[in-house]
Design a protein around this motif. Structure first.
Motif, PDB file in Angstrom:
ATOM      1  N   VAL A  64       1.050  -1.399   0.170  1.00 55.95           N
ATOM      2  CA  VAL A  64      -0.052  -0.116   0.620  1.00 55.95           C
ATOM      3  C   VAL A  64       1.096   1.638  -0.451  1.00 55.95           C
ATOM      4  CG1 VAL A  64      -1.894   1.398   1.187  1.00 55.95           C
ATOM      5  CG2 VAL A  64      -2.183  -0.968   0.984  1.00 55.95           C
ATOM      6  N   LEU A  65       2.217   1.273   0.940  1.00 55.27           N
ATOM      7  CA  LEU A  65       2.936   2.730   0.860  1.00 55.27           C
ATOM      8  C   LEU A  65       3.615   2.437  -0.512  1.00 55.27           C
ATOM      9  CD1 LEU A  65       4.593   1.703   4.190  1.00 55.27           C
ATOM     10  CD2 LEU A  65       3.376   3.539   3.707  1.00 55.27           C
ATOM     11  N   LEU A  66       3.517   2.063  -1.011  1.00 50.12           N
ATOM     12  CA  LEU A  66       4.245   1.653  -2.427  1.00 50.12           C
ATOM     13  C   LEU A  66       3.207   2.039  -3.763  1.00 50.12           C
ATOM     14  CD1 LEU A  66       6.157  -2.290  -2.771  1.00 50.12           C
ATOM     15  CD2 LEU A  66       7.594   0.791  -2.574  1.00 50.12           C
TER      16      LEU A  66
ATOM     17  N   SER B 260       3.480   5.828  -5.700  1.00 48.27           N
ATOM     18  CA  SER B 260       3.561   5.664  -7.287  1.00 48.27           C
ATOM     19  C   SER B 260       2.949   6.421  -8.017  1.00 48.27           C
ATOM     20  CB  SER B 260       3.703   4.466  -7.900  1.00 48.27           C
ATOM     21  OG  SER B 260       1.634   4.265  -7.409  1.00 48.27           O
ATOM     22  N   ILE B 261       2.043   7.419  -7.024  1.00 48.36           N
ATOM     23  CA  ILE B 261       0.714   7.663  -7.853  1.00 48.36           C
ATOM     24  C   ILE B 261       1.668   9.724  -8.180  1.00 48.36           C
ATOM     25  CG2 ILE B 261      -0.788  10.275  -6.807  1.00 48.36           C
ATOM     26  CD1 ILE B 261      -1.722   8.127  -4.504  1.00 48.36           C
TER      27      ILE B 261
ATOM     28  N   ALA C 230       3.936   8.662   2.607  1.00 48.65           N
ATOM     29  CA  ALA C 230       3.729   7.240   2.297  1.00 48.65           C
ATOM     30  C   ALA C 230       5.638   7.474   1.415  1.00 48.65           C
ATOM     31  CB  ALA C 230       3.044   6.995   0.923  1.00 48.65           C
ATOM     32  N   ARG C 231       6.329   8.325   0.823  1.00 50.56           N
ATOM     33  CA  ARG C 231       8.111   7.630   0.391  1.00 50.56           C
ATOM     34  C   ARG C 231       8.083   8.339   1.322  1.00 50.56           C
ATOM     35  NH1 ARG C 231       5.533  11.678  -4.754  1.00 50.56           N
ATOM     36  NH2 ARG C 231       4.231  10.358  -5.331  1.00 50.56           N
ATOM     37  N   ARG C 232       8.288   8.979   2.482  1.00 48.11           N
ATOM     38  CA  ARG C 232       8.871   9.199   3.675  1.00 48.11           C
ATOM     39  C   ARG C 232       9.048   7.996   4.699  1.00 48.11           C
ATOM     40  NH1 ARG C 232       5.808  13.047   5.091  1.00 48.11           N
ATOM     41  NH2 ARG C 232       7.239  14.392   4.316  1.00 48.11           N
ATOM     42  N   THR C 233       7.418   7.236   4.197  1.00 37.12           N
ATOM     43  CA  THR C 233       7.586   5.887   5.280  1.00 37.12           C
ATOM     44  C   THR C 233       8.549   5.178   4.348  1.00 37.12           C
ATOM     45  OG1 THR C 233       5.731   6.776   6.575  1.00 37.12           O
ATOM     46  CG2 THR C 233       6.386   4.450   6.657  1.00 37.12           C
TER      47      THR C 233
END
Length: 268
Positions: free
Chosen positions: A164-166, A170-171, A188-191
């Protein structure tokens, strides 16, 4: 003579809707939406479920077991069923927010319901066939090849967290210009780069593991962000799946529009 006042006592009535239901979202997805439901149907499900969640969340009560089998279609509308007062168990993985679930033992977070609604919505968008294939792929990842997740997080839950983070990271925020979605994508990218994720899911230190999860995320991405997808639906889905925000709830959730007569009988 008529009394001026009547002292009323509360009456509690247990009503079963199962006998009147034409099916649940899980069964309907398999029978009618194997290749994916139209956006108007997914939005109708989200709105119907969210009305029930808003009532619960306004009192600080999580449902705790939001899944397709607990969303029934009856009398021309979708209904959230299996209230927590009757059933305190919860199906793992797809009804529990991966992050909130690891925080306090026995604590039921409202964010769990948002995750569950996000999974229901994702299943409708992708279609039963593709979503079942994704679940099978994640269950088939060889846990013995990678370090075990920390604490209470089981391997499949950790896979979903990373996928889900990926997916959200990717948006393409240059194409999809929704400020709220852009903020979640950045988070999400930071996480994904964080030490926290490396501790919780040590397998993320493996390039092979990340590539496996990215392949699954790409399958979901193709379905979710296909041309013509309603932007308000994407915004709601991203909010529900935003594992970086454990305070999310049905009262703060963005509400997708539903236009009059938008859902045709053939769609159901």
């Amino acid at each position: 003579s008529m009394p001026h006042s009547v002292e009323a006592s509360p009456v509690r009535v247990l009503v079963s809707v199962f006998d009147h239901a034409q099916g649940d979202v899980g069964g309907l997805s398999k029978r009618l939406w194997a290749a994916g439901a139209v956006d108007s149907v997914t939005i109708l499900v989200i709105q119907s479920v969210s009305r029930g969640l808003r009532t619960l969340h306004a009192s600080g009560i999580p449902h705790g077991d939001l899944k397709p089998a607990n969303v029934l279609y009856a009398g021309g509308q979708f209904c959230l069923t299996d209230m927590p007062a009757l059933n305190w168990t919860a199906t793992p993985v797809l009804t529990k927010d991966p992050v909130a679930h690891t925080m306090i033992r026995g604590k039921r977070f409202l964010a769990n319901d948002m995750w569950g609604l996000g999974m229901v919505s994702l299943g409708l968008i992708c279609g039963h066939t593709k979503f079942e294939a994704v679940k099978t792929k994640l269950r088939g990842i060889d846990a013995a090849r990678y370090p075990k997740p920390m604490g209470k997080m089981d391997p499949v839950t950790s896979h979903w967290l990373v996928v889900v983070l990926l997916l959200i990271s990717s948006i393409d925020t240059n194409t999809l210009c929704i400020p709220a979605v852009e903020e979640v994508a950045i988070a999400a990218r930071r996480t994904l780069r964080s030490e926290w994720l490396g501790r919780q899911v040590p397998a993320t230190r493996s390039k092979a593991y990340i590539e496996t999860c990215r392949g699954v995320a790409d399958v979901l991405k193709e379905a979710v962000f296909k041309p013509g997808r309603r932007e308000d639906l994407i915004e709601t889905l991203v909010y529900c799946l935003d594992v970086t925000d454990i305070s999310r709830n049905a009262l703060a959730m963005p509400w997708p529009d539903q236009y009059d007569n938008e859902v045709e009988d053939d769609d159901l």
